[in-house]
Design a protein around this motif. Structure first.
Motif, PDB file in Angstrom:
ATOM      1  N   ALA A   1      -2.578   5.300   2.554  1.00  0.00           N
ATOM      2  CA  ALA A   1      -3.031   3.693   2.907  1.00  0.00           C
ATOM      3  C   ALA A   1      -3.058   2.998   4.415  1.00  0.00           C
ATOM      4  CB  ALA A   1      -3.394   2.702   1.927  1.00  0.00           C
TER       5      ALA A   1
ATOM      6  N   SER B   1       0.767  -1.172  -0.208  1.00  0.00           N
ATOM      7  CA  SER B   1       0.129  -0.122  -0.140  1.00  0.00           C
ATOM      8  C   SER B   1       0.876   1.344   0.067  1.00  0.00           C
ATOM      9  CB  SER B   1      -1.214   0.233   1.054  1.00  0.00           C
ATOM     10  OG  SER B   1      -2.482  -0.361   1.162  1.00  0.00           O
TER      11      SER B   1
ATOM     12  N   ALA C   1      -3.686  -6.883   1.473  1.00  0.00           N
ATOM     13  CA  ALA C   1      -4.335  -6.773   2.412  1.00  0.00           C
ATOM     14  C   ALA C   1      -5.080  -7.790   3.188  1.00  0.00           C
ATOM     15  CB  ALA C   1      -4.951  -5.775   2.219  1.00  0.00           C
TER      16      ALA C   1
ATOM     17  N   TYR D   1     -11.296  -1.773   1.701  1.00  0.00           N
ATOM     18  CA  TYR D   1      -9.596  -1.431   0.976  1.00  0.00           C
ATOM     19  C   TYR D   1      -9.419  -0.690   0.525  1.00  0.00           C
ATOM     20  CZ  TYR D   1      -6.181  -3.964  -1.986  1.00  0.00           C
ATOM     21  OH  TYR D   1      -5.060  -4.473  -2.466  1.00  0.00           O
TER      22      TYR D   1
ATOM     23  N   CYS E   1      -5.559   1.266  -0.164  1.00  0.00           N
ATOM     24  CA  CYS E   1      -5.279   0.088  -0.403  1.00  0.00           C
ATOM     25  C   CYS E   1      -4.371  -0.945  -1.643  1.00  0.00           C
ATOM     26  CB  CYS E   1      -5.633  -1.485   0.954  1.00  0.00           C
ATOM     27  SG  CYS E   1      -5.933  -1.239   2.238  1.00  0.00           S
ATOM     28  N   ARG E   2      -3.300  -1.228  -1.397  1.00  0.00           N
ATOM     29  CA  ARG E   2      -3.269  -1.574  -3.135  1.00  0.00           C
ATOM     30  C   ARG E   2      -1.669  -2.922  -2.729  1.00  0.00           C
ATOM     31  NH1 ARG E   2       0.951   2.221  -5.536  1.00  0.00           N
ATOM     32  NH2 ARG E   2       2.345   1.747  -4.254  1.00  0.00           N
TER      33      ARG E   2
ATOM     34  N   THR F   1      -2.146  -4.466   6.327  1.00  0.00           N
ATOM     35  CA  THR F   1      -1.640  -3.560   4.314  1.00  0.00           C
ATOM     36  C   THR F   1      -0.113  -4.558   4.495  1.00  0.00           C
ATOM     37  OG1 THR F   1      -1.049  -2.032   6.112  1.00  0.00           O
ATOM     38  CG2 THR F   1      -2.674  -1.002   4.794  1.00  0.00           C
TER      39      THR F   1
END
Length: 320
Positions: free
Chosen positions: A111, A107, A267, A258, A263-264, A285
């Protein structure tokens, strides 16, 4: 990326999850395909000193080791920052990679910071209709009345460090003091009675954003605390026995949280499933990433092996 990509794998850290982060980093390095990836070991010591392969400090002086680490990161194609908890998962390492201009797994800064802050996560989740446990934010200047069984936890710590179930009034003060040793802010939440269900979210470069099979944590008694988390006494049931309606509701809620947190890549979103529906517990995360950790086990149950999961995370980062 070059034919054999150079991957910086960062473990350790300056927090109570240091050993857990080292275990994640060691497992990832061992699992990366050596014909495709050149894993570069970097470890942040408890005192903040950066160490390279073999455990040697990157620079004899603590003040110079960060600069030396940035020099190493600049030679890498992708960074895998596997430092769980504060000064790592909270956006700190993401910021370092951003400033160094190196693609990284995980993330982005905002985030990571929001998700690490359990109070901020509660506010964001409630704003989009995802229920959380009733509770209050406590500092050293706060006065707290005991109204029944509560869970006390630091606002920004991981691996359940500092988390205590308080069933008697005389135990509340000591529990808060213990949590304040890890964070200057503490959450005191009502006890939620329900099944513990985790949902993993993956930004898959091949299949798009998706969730893995739900996982249920089964413990014989008490909380899924730090001791139970690592002593092997908890059982992970994958997939968790849920109705189609429950599974979809949990997956949808995990994806919603998310997304709104920003987020990326990966997670783990943790819930309690109660008789009245689901309640969000927290968002990780950068969850544990050994082969036996929850997220890799969830995706393994869906047919995605541990090395393949790591490969997809690296490819996602490299494509940015």
């Amino acid at each position: 990326m070059r034919k054999r990509a150079r991957i910086a794998v960062i473990g350790g850290g300056q927090n109570c999850e240091h050993d857990v982060s080292c275990a994640s980093a060691a497992a990832v390095r061992a699992a990366l395909d050596p014909s495709r990836y050149d894993a570069v070991s970097l470890t942040i010591g408890r005192d903040g000193t950066w160490h390279g392969p073999g455990g040697q400090p990157l620079d004899p002086s603590t003040s110079g080791s960060l600069a030396a680490a940035v020099d190493v990161l600049a030679t890498c194609d992708v960074v895998l920052p596997l430092v769980h908890g504060p000064l790592g998962e909270d956006g700190t390492l993401a910021a370092l990679c951003e400033l160094a201009g190196v693609p990284y797994v995980g993330s982005p800064v905002r985030a990571g910071a929001l998700a690490m802050d359990k109070w901020a996560t509660k506010l964001v989740a409630e704003a989009v209709g995802v229920r959380t446990a009733p509770g209050r934010l406590v500092t050293r200047s706060s006065t707290v009345d005991f109204t029944g069984p509560v869970v006390v936890k630091p606002v920004a710590a991981g691996s359940s460090f500092g988390v205590r179930l308080v069933e008697h009034e005389e135990d509340l003060g000591p529990a808060i003091e213990a949590a304040l040793e890890l964070d200057e802010r503490v959450l005191v939440e009502e006890v939620i009675t329900g099944r513990e269900i985790d949902i993993a979210v993956l930004d898959d470069p091949d299949e798009g954003r998706r969730t893995g099979p739900p996982l249920e944590i089964v413990v014989s008694s008490g909380l899924f605390d730090t001791t139970v988390k690592y002593d092997g006494s908890a059982d992970f049931v994958i997939p968790a026995p849920l109705t189609d309606v429950e599974a979809k509701a949990l997956s949808d809620a995990a994806l919603r949280v998310y997304e709104v947190l920003g987020c990326r890549d990966i997670a783990r979103v943790d819930f309690f499933l109660t008789d009245e529906g689901f309640v969000l517990n927290e968002v990780n995360t950068m969850p544990g990433m050994t082969a036996q950790s929850q997220v890799p086990k969830m995706f393994a149950a869906a047919g995605l092996s541990y090395p393949d999961l790591l490969d997809r995370l690296i490819r996602s980062a490299a494509a940015r």
